[in-house]
Enzyme design. Sequence first.
Site, PDB file in Angstrom:
ATOM      1  N   SER A  91       0.867  -1.189   0.000  1.00 18.55           N
ATOM      2  CA  SER A  91       0.000   0.000   0.000  1.00 18.55           C
ATOM      3  C   SER A  91       0.897   1.230   0.000  1.00 18.55           C
ATOM      4  O   SER A  91       2.060   1.153   0.422  1.00 18.55           O
ATOM      5  CB  SER A  91      -0.855   0.003   1.273  1.00 18.55           C
ATOM      6  OG  SER A  91      -1.436   1.280   1.491  1.00 18.55           O
ATOM      7  N   TYR A 116      -2.844  -1.060  10.493  1.00 20.61           N
ATOM      8  CA  TYR A 116      -2.748  -1.276   9.038  1.00 20.61           C
ATOM      9  C   TYR A 116      -1.411  -0.751   8.503  1.00 20.61           C
ATOM     10  O   TYR A 116      -0.697  -1.452   7.770  1.00 20.61           O
ATOM     11  CB  TYR A 116      -3.928  -0.577   8.354  1.00 20.61           C
ATOM     12  CG  TYR A 116      -3.988  -0.783   6.857  1.00 20.61           C
ATOM     13  CD1 TYR A 116      -4.550  -1.936   6.319  1.00 20.61           C
ATOM     14  CD2 TYR A 116      -3.484   0.179   5.981  1.00 20.61           C
ATOM     15  CE1 TYR A 116      -4.613  -2.123   4.950  1.00 20.61           C
ATOM     16  CE2 TYR A 116      -3.538  -0.007   4.606  1.00 20.61           C
ATOM     17  CZ  TYR A 116      -4.106  -1.160   4.091  1.00 20.61           C
ATOM     18  OH  TYR A 116      -4.164  -1.348   2.731  1.00 20.61           O
TER      19      TYR A 116
HETATM   20  C1  BGC Z   1      -6.242   1.447   1.902  1.00 20.23           C
HETATM   21  C2  BGC Z   1      -7.394   2.284   1.401  1.00 20.23           C
HETATM   22  C3  BGC Z   1      -6.951   3.712   1.168  1.00 20.23           C
HETATM   23  C4  BGC Z   1      -5.686   3.775   0.343  1.00 20.23           C
HETATM   24  C5  BGC Z   1      -5.133   5.190   0.211  1.00 20.23           C
HETATM   25  C6  BGC Z   1      -5.098   1.590   0.945  1.00 20.23           C
HETATM   26  O1  BGC Z   1      -4.031   0.788   1.336  1.00 20.23           O
HETATM   27  O2  BGC Z   1      -6.652   0.085   2.034  1.00 20.23           O
HETATM   28  O3  BGC Z   1      -8.448   2.251   2.346  1.00 20.23           O
HETATM   29  O4  BGC Z   1      -7.981   4.421   0.480  1.00 20.23           O
HETATM   30  O5  BGC Z   1      -4.700   2.945   0.904  1.00 20.23           O
HETATM   31  O6  BGC Z   1      -5.125   5.874   1.439  1.00 20.23           O
END
Ligand code: BGC
Length: 286
Positions: free
Chosen positions: A171, A184
């Site tokens: 991410s 996360y």
């Molecule tokens: C998340 C999303 C978020 C995106 C940008 C991703 O890794 O799961 O919820 O919109 O990152 O912030």
Amino acid sequence: MNAPARYAHLPEPVMPRCPAQKLLGGQKALVTGASSGIGRAIAMSLADAGADVVINYVSGEDKAQALAQELREKGTRAMAIRADVSDERQVSSMFSTMIAEFGTVDILVNNAGLQQDAPFHELTLAQWNRVLGVNLTGQFLCAREAVREFRRRGVNPEVSCSAGKILCISSVHEVIPWAGHVNYAASKGGVMLMMKSLAQEVAPYRIRVNSICPGAIRTPINMEAWDTPAAYQELMKLIPYKRIGEAEEIGRAATWLASDYADYVHGISLFVDGGMTLYPGFETGG
Ligand code: BGC
């Protein structure tokens, strides 16, 4: 101009398969968390490029089976396997089933992931453990099984220049801190250095390991960020390219990164984010 002279001690140049032969023809891919969202789009894209695909899921059995059926109707070999990627025994049995059915694994896409958001002072140990368990430990467990199989088999030049490919779906939050989502962001930061350390370790076996770092992609996980005009307008402040991404765009990036066209690409985090990592606050400020 004369062509440069060849030297006996240098390897032969890499000859990737050309798209007419299907970029991933003959390869066997496992995509975790593939019943919806980005995982589903990656599974479809790999199948379109000629790979046989295992669709892993933990919930959403109907959707996973329907996707497998859809891929089979297009002429792909596809099957859905249920396994919680955070569970060592389930992961090992999923790989055994895949190897028994498909013969081997050439591509692992470590996609399964989830969010359980909370203000830090309210974040429970259960939320912390679940997110780290799926997003980081799950990627470790699947990657370990894949590496064992890749090392056992070695390179099959009929199929690919490399012995196997691992794609970690990370991410933008492997580098962008994210208040309210500490578990996360910590899991994705962990994925970054797990991926790079693993890439360094297994490169001599011709195993390629890379990450894709999606930004805001239109999937159920972040629906709150795009489902109303006001939310979408807010989101655009974070995206210099001024549009949300689509899951298919991650599928295309994954297909290229898993293919021999990317054979010399190793240990990178490929950001597919419309520029979200470019400090968008500085568009006008600073
Ligand atoms: C998340 C999303 C978020 C995106 C940008 C991703 O890794 O799961 O919820 O919109 O990152 O912030």
